[in-house]
Design an enzyme around this catalytic site. Sequence first.
Site, PDB file in Angstrom:
ATOM      1  N   TRP A 158      76.670  -7.104  46.513  1.00  0.00           N
ATOM      2  CA  TRP A 158      77.550  -5.937  46.511  1.00  0.00           C
ATOM      3  C   TRP A 158      78.588  -5.996  45.391  1.00  0.00           C
ATOM      4  O   TRP A 158      79.254  -5.001  45.126  1.00  0.00           O
ATOM      5  CB  TRP A 158      78.279  -5.815  47.868  1.00  0.00           C
ATOM      6  CG  TRP A 158      78.885  -7.123  48.302  1.00  0.00           C
ATOM      7  CD1 TRP A 158      78.335  -8.018  49.176  1.00  0.00           C
ATOM      8  CD2 TRP A 158      80.102  -7.720  47.841  1.00  0.00           C
ATOM      9  NE1 TRP A 158      79.136  -9.140  49.285  1.00  0.00           N
ATOM     10  CE2 TRP A 158      80.236  -8.970  48.486  1.00  0.00           C
ATOM     11  CE3 TRP A 158      81.102  -7.315  46.954  1.00  0.00           C
ATOM     12  CZ2 TRP A 158      81.320  -9.823  48.264  1.00  0.00           C
ATOM     13  CZ3 TRP A 158      82.185  -8.164  46.735  1.00  0.00           C
ATOM     14  CH2 TRP A 158      82.287  -9.400  47.386  1.00  0.00           C
ATOM     15  N   ASN A 159      78.773  -7.149  44.747  1.00  0.00           N
ATOM     16  CA  ASN A 159      79.901  -7.236  43.796  1.00  0.00           C
ATOM     17  C   ASN A 159      79.623  -6.488  42.489  1.00  0.00           C
ATOM     18  O   ASN A 159      80.542  -5.986  41.843  1.00  0.00           O
ATOM     19  CB  ASN A 159      80.314  -8.694  43.544  1.00  0.00           C
ATOM     20  CG  ASN A 159      79.219  -9.544  42.959  1.00  0.00           C
ATOM     21  OD1 ASN A 159      78.047  -9.185  43.010  1.00  0.00           O
ATOM     22  ND2 ASN A 159      79.589 -10.678  42.409  1.00  0.00           N
ATOM     23  N   LYS A 182      65.918  -4.936  47.900  1.00  0.00           N
ATOM     24  CA  LYS A 182      66.830  -4.771  49.029  1.00  0.00           C
ATOM     25  C   LYS A 182      68.252  -4.907  48.483  1.00  0.00           C
ATOM     26  O   LYS A 182      68.706  -5.999  48.131  1.00  0.00           O
ATOM     27  CB  LYS A 182      66.603  -5.850  50.099  1.00  0.00           C
ATOM     28  CG  LYS A 182      67.412  -5.568  51.350  1.00  0.00           C
ATOM     29  CD  LYS A 182      68.136  -6.792  51.878  1.00  0.00           C
ATOM     30  CE  LYS A 182      69.058  -6.423  53.018  1.00  0.00           C
ATOM     31  NZ  LYS A 182      70.298  -5.750  52.537  1.00  0.00           N
ATOM     32  N   PRO A 183      68.976  -3.772  48.386  1.00  0.00           N
ATOM     33  CA  PRO A 183      70.361  -3.869  47.919  1.00  0.00           C
ATOM     34  C   PRO A 183      71.265  -4.318  49.058  1.00  0.00           C
ATOM     35  O   PRO A 183      70.897  -4.217  50.228  1.00  0.00           O
ATOM     36  CB  PRO A 183      70.690  -2.425  47.510  1.00  0.00           C
ATOM     37  CG  PRO A 183      69.822  -1.580  48.387  1.00  0.00           C
ATOM     38  CD  PRO A 183      68.578  -2.388  48.693  1.00  0.00           C
ATOM     39  N   GLY A 236      73.238 -14.063  44.898  1.00  0.00           N
ATOM     40  CA  GLY A 236      74.083 -14.131  46.091  1.00  0.00           C
ATOM     41  C   GLY A 236      74.545 -15.553  46.325  1.00  0.00           C
ATOM     42  O   GLY A 236      74.614 -16.362  45.390  1.00  0.00           O
ATOM     43  N   SER A 237      74.812 -15.869  47.584  1.00  0.00           N
ATOM     44  CA  SER A 237      75.429 -17.166  47.881  1.00  0.00           C
ATOM     45  C   SER A 237      74.409 -18.307  47.810  1.00  0.00           C
ATOM     46  O   SER A 237      73.205 -18.094  48.003  1.00  0.00           O
ATOM     47  CB  SER A 237      76.055 -17.138  49.276  1.00  0.00           C
ATOM     48  OG  SER A 237      75.034 -17.218  50.242  1.00  0.00           O
ATOM     49  N   GLU A 258      70.311 -16.661  41.293  1.00  0.00           N
ATOM     50  CA  GLU A 258      71.650 -16.633  40.680  1.00  0.00           C
ATOM     51  C   GLU A 258      72.624 -16.817  41.832  1.00  0.00           C
ATOM     52  O   GLU A 258      72.904 -15.881  42.570  1.00  0.00           O
ATOM     53  CB  GLU A 258      71.898 -15.290  39.993  1.00  0.00           C
ATOM     54  CG  GLU A 258      70.964 -14.978  38.848  1.00  0.00           C
ATOM     55  CD  GLU A 258      71.173 -15.859  37.637  1.00  0.00           C
ATOM     56  OE1 GLU A 258      72.113 -16.674  37.614  1.00  0.00           O
ATOM     57  OE2 GLU A 258      70.357 -15.745  36.706  1.00  0.00           O
ATOM     58  N   LEU A 259      73.144 -18.049  41.969  1.00  0.00           N
ATOM     59  CA  LEU A 259      73.873 -18.387  43.196  1.00  0.00           C
ATOM     60  C   LEU A 259      75.369 -18.582  42.912  1.00  0.00           C
ATOM     61  O   LEU A 259      75.885 -18.071  41.935  1.00  0.00           O
ATOM     62  CB  LEU A 259      73.222 -19.612  43.830  1.00  0.00           C
ATOM     63  CG  LEU A 259      71.699 -19.463  44.042  1.00  0.00           C
ATOM     64  CD1 LEU A 259      71.096 -20.724  44.635  1.00  0.00           C
ATOM     65  CD2 LEU A 259      71.377 -18.251  44.911  1.00  0.00           C
ATOM     66  N   CYS A 292      80.658 -14.115  40.470  1.00  0.00           N
ATOM     67  CA  CYS A 292      80.144 -15.497  40.538  1.00  0.00           C
ATOM     68  C   CYS A 292      80.657 -16.348  39.383  1.00  0.00           C
ATOM     69  O   CYS A 292      80.760 -17.558  39.510  1.00  0.00           O
ATOM     70  CB  CYS A 292      78.620 -15.498  40.504  1.00  0.00           C
ATOM     71  SG  CYS A 292      77.924 -14.543  41.827  1.00  0.00           S
ATOM     72  N   GLU A 389      83.992 -21.933  46.407  1.00  0.00           N
ATOM     73  CA  GLU A 389      84.119 -20.678  45.654  1.00  0.00           C
ATOM     74  C   GLU A 389      85.113 -19.791  46.418  1.00  0.00           C
ATOM     75  O   GLU A 389      84.930 -19.532  47.615  1.00  0.00           O
ATOM     76  CB  GLU A 389      82.734 -20.017  45.587  1.00  0.00           C
ATOM     77  CG  GLU A 389      82.671 -18.819  44.685  1.00  0.00           C
ATOM     78  CD  GLU A 389      81.231 -18.316  44.521  1.00  0.00           C
ATOM     79  OE1 GLU A 389      80.441 -18.401  45.488  1.00  0.00           O
ATOM     80  OE2 GLU A 389      80.915 -17.807  43.425  1.00  0.00           O
TER      81      GLU A 389
HETATM   82  C1  SIN Z   1      77.939 -12.145  38.836  1.00  0.00           C
HETATM   83  O1  SIN Z   1      78.915 -12.137  39.553  1.00  0.00           O
HETATM   84  O2  SIN Z   1      77.008 -12.894  39.091  1.00  0.00           O
HETATM   85  C2  SIN Z   1      77.772 -11.230  37.650  1.00  0.00           C
HETATM   86  C3  SIN Z   1      78.793 -11.338  36.644  1.00  0.00           C
HETATM   87  C4  SIN Z   1      78.371 -10.819  35.283  1.00  0.00           C
HETATM   88  O3  SIN Z   1      77.225 -10.418  35.066  1.00  0.00           O
HETATM   89  O4  SIN Z   1      79.210 -10.846  34.398  1.00  0.00           O
END
Ligand code: SIN
Length: 488
Positions: A158-159, A182-183, A236-237, A258-259, A292, A389
């Site tokens: 969602w970010n 799946k969003p 995500g996490s 991508e965690l 992230c 985090e």
């Molecule tokens: C993310 O939070 O994984 C994406 C950040 C970005 O693409 O700059």
Amino acid sequence: MAIQLNDPGLLKTQAYIDGNWTDGFEGKTFAVTNPANGEHLADVADLGAAETRQAIEAASRAMKEWRALSAASRSAVLEKWHALLLENQEDLAILMTAEQGKPMFESRGEVAYGASYLKWFAEEGKRVYGDIIPTPQTDRRGIAIKQPVGVVAAITPWNFPNAMITRKVAPALAVGCAIVLKPAAETPLSALALAELAERAGLPAGLFSVVTGSDAPAIGGEMTSNPTVKKVTFTGSTPVGKLLMRQCADTVKRTSMELGGNAPVIIFDDADLDQAVAGALVSKYRNSGQTCICANRLIVQEGIYDAFVEKLRAAVAEFSIGDGFAADTTHGPLITEKAVRDVHAKVSSAVEEGAKVVIGGEPQAGAGNFYQPTILTDVNPQMRVFREEIFGPVAPVFKFSTEEEAIAMANDTEFGLAAYFYTENMGRMWRVAEGVDYGMVGVNETAISSEVIPFGGVKESGQGREGSKYGLDDYLETKYICMGGLNR
Ligand code: SIN
């Protein structure tokens, strides 16, 4: 309806499967709300495993023709989709700010960022090369060709409700895969608007389905167990990423993960202080700290520590937190009430263990999921704010003496996504860049993201790279062909 768009056709509440807008088999819905004020925005179709299966089957059918097209033909659709995103930038930004909360300037920026992946992979998709391999035998040649990996399933957060989708969907489609998405349940409207624009761009049915739903284990379970899916890509996490990887093991699917991150920003005594403060601010407080690659730990050398903290405090004091639609808002809300509680629990535990609050330190009183932009000093590596985090607007500022100590502190984590440091010393630039165990390193720069760079982490921050020329590899298989009989 609370959302006013120039093109109301972009506000979709049904899922998109095999080119059809659908309520799902059971007709259930889930609510989407505005994190800035709790306002109810929409009821969106709540799908589960059965509809996910339907989307996967459609993807498998659709992919047969799609992969046989020329790369240029696939590219033309992505180019059109890219143009439509930019034409509809304002509406897409409105949807994003409404459901995610980020200020409009950040939402507009993310739409442009998301669109850039469509353009980039429309171009890169034409450059999928293979190799001719000299063999030890004279009567044959080896050939390596690249082919689409197959049906892809994507789960996105969602970010960044737009860009995290396009940077998976664009490379997949560019090389001839079909993809089922799946969003996040918090931000389905941005994803559905993307599907509407894909349809308008002429993307054939079944190649990009959007399975909206609140039951992530059911949808994710189907994606990871269905043998037709050859690859799962997730942002995500770390705990959820590990679970998905375990689930994918049974059918030996490829994965890209991508965690989580725990990014250090190391600021050496010899840094340009103003540049370092500006970089730390952008990195720490972008998207209210819900990124992230956000700075999680500011690690500052003792000689400039006090000056750095004071400049940072003065800059943070100027922030205007509020509704992302207000013109003067610099920082929006956190995504949920739970997120506010989680961030506050980390701050409270640091304070109980001796940290000092320089500014902020509390949830913002009143409506909405707001947390005060916060700076903590007197922090140490045993605290949760060092180890975990934070995912909120909290900057713990740690102190160090030597370069070796700074590198050790930076690496003292199971995460390895992004790291940053500020120094004017050329030798140190190389030593530290090579010494930190991260997938991405910013030297005198924290705004490192773009479609042209390989985004991704090491250690428990994941595997695979998104964007750049390397971003195609995650959607390709290498096939070896032996051409024999050359002496006949
Ligand atoms: C993310 O939070 O994984 C994406 C950040 C970005 O693409 O700059």
